[in-house]
Write a protein that holds these residues in place. Sequence first.
Motif, PDB file in Angstrom:
ATOM      1  N   UNK A   7     -34.147 -26.293 -43.437  1.00 40.56           N
ATOM      2  CA  UNK A   7     -34.577 -25.740 -42.148  1.00 40.56           C
ATOM      3  C   UNK A   7     -33.609 -26.021 -41.005  1.00 40.56           C
ATOM      4  N   UNK A   8     -32.421 -26.546 -41.302  1.00 41.22           N
ATOM      5  CA  UNK A   8     -31.409 -26.818 -40.286  1.00 41.22           C
ATOM      6  C   UNK A   8     -30.310 -25.767 -40.401  1.00 41.22           C
ATOM      7  N   UNK A   9     -29.926 -25.177 -39.267  1.00 42.63           N
ATOM      8  CA  UNK A   9     -28.895 -24.153 -39.260  1.00 42.63           C
ATOM      9  C   UNK A   9     -27.555 -24.749 -39.685  1.00 42.63           C
ATOM     10  N   UNK A  10     -26.941 -24.182 -40.710  1.00 44.45           N
ATOM     11  CA  UNK A  10     -25.705 -24.734 -41.259  1.00 44.45           C
ATOM     12  C   UNK A  10     -24.478 -23.873 -40.978  1.00 44.45           C
ATOM     13  N   UNK A  11     -24.640 -22.565 -40.923  1.00 42.58           N
ATOM     14  CA  UNK A  11     -23.491 -21.697 -40.651  1.00 42.58           C
ATOM     15  C   UNK A  11     -23.951 -20.367 -40.074  1.00 42.58           C
TER      16      UNK A  11
ATOM     17  N   UNK B 106     -29.343 -27.422 -33.169  1.00 48.11           N
ATOM     18  CA  UNK B 106     -30.785 -27.245 -33.027  1.00 48.11           C
ATOM     19  C   UNK B 106     -31.118 -26.293 -31.891  1.00 48.11           C
ATOM     20  N   UNK B 107     -32.231 -25.587 -32.031  1.00 49.96           N
ATOM     21  CA  UNK B 107     -32.646 -24.630 -31.006  1.00 49.96           C
ATOM     22  C   UNK B 107     -33.221 -25.352 -29.803  1.00 49.96           C
ATOM     23  N   UNK B 108     -32.670 -25.041 -28.632  1.00 49.90           N
ATOM     24  CA  UNK B 108     -33.176 -25.579 -27.368  1.00 49.90           C
ATOM     25  C   UNK B 108     -34.424 -24.802 -26.975  1.00 49.90           C
ATOM     26  N   UNK B 109     -35.512 -25.518 -26.707  1.00 47.53           N
ATOM     27  CA  UNK B 109     -36.794 -24.870 -26.449  1.00 47.53           C
ATOM     28  C   UNK B 109     -37.152 -24.763 -24.972  1.00 47.53           C
ATOM     29  N   UNK B 110     -36.399 -25.436 -24.103  1.00 47.23           N
ATOM     30  CA  UNK B 110     -36.736 -25.391 -22.675  1.00 47.23           C
ATOM     31  C   UNK B 110     -35.548 -24.988 -21.805  1.00 47.23           C
ATOM     32  N   UNK B 111     -34.843 -23.893 -22.152  1.00 45.71           N
ATOM     33  CA  UNK B 111     -33.710 -23.469 -21.329  1.00 45.71           C
ATOM     34  C   UNK B 111     -34.155 -23.063 -19.932  1.00 45.71           C
ATOM     35  N   UNK B 112     -33.441 -23.569 -18.921  1.00 49.93           N
ATOM     36  CA  UNK B 112     -33.815 -23.263 -17.538  1.00 49.93           C
ATOM     37  C   UNK B 112     -34.585 -24.378 -16.881  1.00 49.93           C
ATOM     38  N   UNK B 113     -35.313 -25.163 -17.681  1.00 50.25           N
ATOM     39  CA  UNK B 113     -35.960 -26.364 -17.145  1.00 50.25           C
ATOM     40  C   UNK B 113     -35.604 -27.559 -18.032  1.00 50.25           C
ATOM     41  N   UNK B 114     -34.285 -27.666 -18.259  1.00 51.02           N
ATOM     42  CA  UNK B 114     -33.737 -28.708 -19.128  1.00 51.02           C
ATOM     43  C   UNK B 114     -32.752 -29.611 -18.393  1.00 51.02           C
ATOM     44  N   UNK B 115     -32.955 -29.787 -17.080  1.00 47.42           N
ATOM     45  CA  UNK B 115     -32.024 -30.580 -16.283  1.00 47.42           C
ATOM     46  C   UNK B 115     -32.205 -32.078 -16.470  1.00 47.42           C
TER      47      UNK B 115
END
Length: 240
Positions: free
Chosen positions: A60-64, A138-147
Amino acid sequence: MKKASIITLLALFFTTFSFAQSFVPALSVNGMVQSKEAYVIKNDGSKITGKITAASLTNNVLKSVSIKTADGTKMKFKAADIKQLGVKPKEFFKFEQSMTAGSIKELAGRNFEDVVDQEYVYYEQALLPGKKNKFALMQLLNPGFDHVVKVYKDPNAKQTGGLGVAGVKVTGGIDKSYLVTDTGSNRAILIEKKKYKKEGQKVIFTKCPEVFGKYYAGDKFQWKDFAEHVYVYDQLCTDK
């Protein structure tokens, strides 16, 4: 049950229940391949833009990721060589929101839709918890409120049960764990539903505890509102 009755029941459901703010939904490999466009920023800072033609996962981890550029050039990148991957989905994600604390919205002074980045889905490098120098994309789940903190999809997360009405699933389950990093570090920590009430404010929300003490004290501090907590923390505690 007749179709009209089901529609009426669903309408009643959505007008009766409120939904907590949500993170970016997880993007599947199929969603990546069907996306409008994407870009890769390599560890050396160079940027390649094109369209994703293939992506592979291991545990389940992105490899390529494979990208085809506008001039037809095909390129394959290992996750270890990617600093950031941005994917523009075919359809914009929709975010549901409702504040559990009535005055938080006024305190934050900004609408959730004006804060969150809804155009791209982002993948970033972070060190996995408990692993020495083992990075994962890994996928960032809070873009825009990730400061202040960054929340990533836990590839091994289990979900709580969703809710169905007349055989139609109207709410999905929520993850029971996430990976979280402080913006000053890329070392991820695992935060779990079963430990959140006891550890959340001590481990993640440390910069302005008075906010959580005032609006989310005791039983109000619940796992289902984690995305809202992250949003409020970002809006009110960034400069603390």
